[in-house]
Design a protein around this motif. Structure first.
Motif, PDB file in Angstrom:
ATOM      1  N   GLN A 159     -13.444 -21.713   3.677  1.00 37.32           N
ATOM      2  CA  GLN A 159     -13.477 -20.265   3.851  1.00 37.32           C
ATOM      3  C   GLN A 159     -12.781 -19.608   2.660  1.00 37.32           C
ATOM      4  OE1 GLN A 159     -14.906 -18.771   6.413  1.00 37.32           O
ATOM      5  NE2 GLN A 159     -14.260 -16.635   6.130  1.00 37.32           N
ATOM      6  N   GLN A 180     -11.124 -16.698   0.635  1.00 42.48           N
ATOM      7  CA  GLN A 180     -10.407 -15.448   0.874  1.00 42.48           C
ATOM      8  C   GLN A 180      -9.917 -14.894  -0.450  1.00 42.48           C
ATOM      9  OE1 GLN A 180      -7.350 -16.245   3.906  1.00 42.48           O
ATOM     10  NE2 GLN A 180      -8.563 -14.977   5.281  1.00 42.48           N
ATOM     11  N   VAL A 209      -7.397 -11.766  -1.719  1.00 47.34           N
ATOM     12  CA  VAL A 209      -6.421 -10.791  -1.249  1.00 47.34           C
ATOM     13  C   VAL A 209      -5.880 -10.031  -2.446  1.00 47.34           C
ATOM     14  CG1 VAL A 209      -4.280 -10.413  -0.009  1.00 47.34           C
ATOM     15  CG2 VAL A 209      -5.834 -12.247   0.715  1.00 47.34           C
ATOM     16  N   CYS A 260      -5.220 -10.522  -7.540  1.00 52.01           N
ATOM     17  CA  CYS A 260      -6.213 -11.004  -6.584  1.00 52.01           C
ATOM     18  C   CYS A 260      -5.943 -12.488  -6.368  1.00 52.01           C
ATOM     19  CB  CYS A 260      -7.611 -10.784  -7.121  1.00 52.01           C
ATOM     20  SG  CYS A 260      -8.927 -11.531  -6.134  1.00 52.01           S
ATOM     21  N   ALA A 316      -6.784 -15.897  -4.736  1.00 50.85           N
ATOM     22  CA  ALA A 316      -7.990 -16.530  -4.209  1.00 50.85           C
ATOM     23  C   ALA A 316      -7.645 -17.850  -3.535  1.00 50.85           C
ATOM     24  CB  ALA A 316      -8.987 -16.764  -5.331  1.00 50.85           C
ATOM     25  N   SER A 317      -8.333 -18.133  -2.448  1.00 55.38           N
ATOM     26  CA  SER A 317      -8.179 -19.408  -1.773  1.00 55.38           C
ATOM     27  C   SER A 317      -9.528 -19.845  -1.232  1.00 55.38           C
ATOM     28  CB  SER A 317      -7.150 -19.323  -0.640  1.00 55.38           C
ATOM     29  OG  SER A 317      -7.558 -18.389   0.341  1.00 55.38           O
ATOM     30  N   TYR A 340     -18.252 -12.934  -2.555  1.00 53.16           N
ATOM     31  CA  TYR A 340     -16.985 -12.849  -1.850  1.00 53.16           C
ATOM     32  C   TYR A 340     -16.204 -11.631  -2.350  1.00 53.16           C
ATOM     33  CZ  TYR A 340     -18.242 -17.576  -0.650  1.00 53.16           C
ATOM     34  OH  TYR A 340     -18.922 -18.668  -0.194  1.00 53.16           O
ATOM     35  N   GLY A 385     -12.630  -8.965  -1.664  1.00 47.47           N
ATOM     36  CA  GLY A 385     -11.364  -8.660  -1.028  1.00 47.47           C
ATOM     37  C   GLY A 385     -11.447  -7.358  -0.263  1.00 47.47           C
ATOM     38  N   GLN A 386     -10.336  -6.974   0.309  1.00 49.69           N
ATOM     39  CA  GLN A 386     -10.303  -5.789   1.159  1.00 49.69           C
ATOM     40  C   GLN A 386     -10.070  -4.504   0.374  1.00 49.69           C
ATOM     41  OE1 GLN A 386      -7.762  -7.739   0.644  1.00 49.69           O
ATOM     42  NE2 GLN A 386      -6.018  -6.367   0.305  1.00 49.69           N
TER      43      GLN A 386
END
Length: 126
Positions: free
Chosen positions: A1, A3, A5, A22, A24-25, A115, A117-118
């Motif tokens: 998954q 993500q 952020v 940012c 990332a994972s 993908y 981020g928010q």
């Protein structure tokens, strides 16, 4: 998954600086492109990234931010940064980090990034 952020947004006066991060994972890092996009108040999200960086650290910028913004990447931290200097009121926007893990080079359009981020808000006052 995967993500992404973002952090680092805020309010500054014109001429000031901010650094967005940012983290990332979950992605694969043998090939990728990271990009920063923005959406100004009351406007659609811009269709192309303002800055991009690929797996070979190749970077590119839209004309409006060239010489003022710098995108970079820290491999150890899996983090991409956007250093923003000489900020202008027209830079006011929600800034989004995005990633494409299907290519080792960058295509600018938002449709190539799977993908997101928010977002983090940047406000520049005159």
């Amino acid at each position: 998954q995967v993500q992404l952020v973002e952090s680092g947004g805020g309010s500054v006066q014109a001429g000031g600086s901010l650094r967005l991060s940012c983290a990332a994972s979950g992605g694969t890092y043998d090939r990728f492109c990271f990009g920063w996009f923005r959406q100004a108040p009351g406007m659609e999200r811009e269709g192309v990234a303002v800055a991009v960086i690929d797996v070979n650290r190749g970077t590119n910028y839209v004309d409006s931010v060239k010489g003022r913004f710098t995108i970079s990447r820290d491999n150890d931290k899996n983090t991409v940064y956007l250093q923003m200097n000489s900020l202008k009121p027209e830079d006011t926007a929600m800034y989004y980090c995005a990633a494409d893990f299907t290519r080792a080079y960058c295509l600018w359009e938002y449709t190539n990034f799977g993908y997101w981020g928010q977002g983090t808000q940047v406000t520049v006052s005159s």
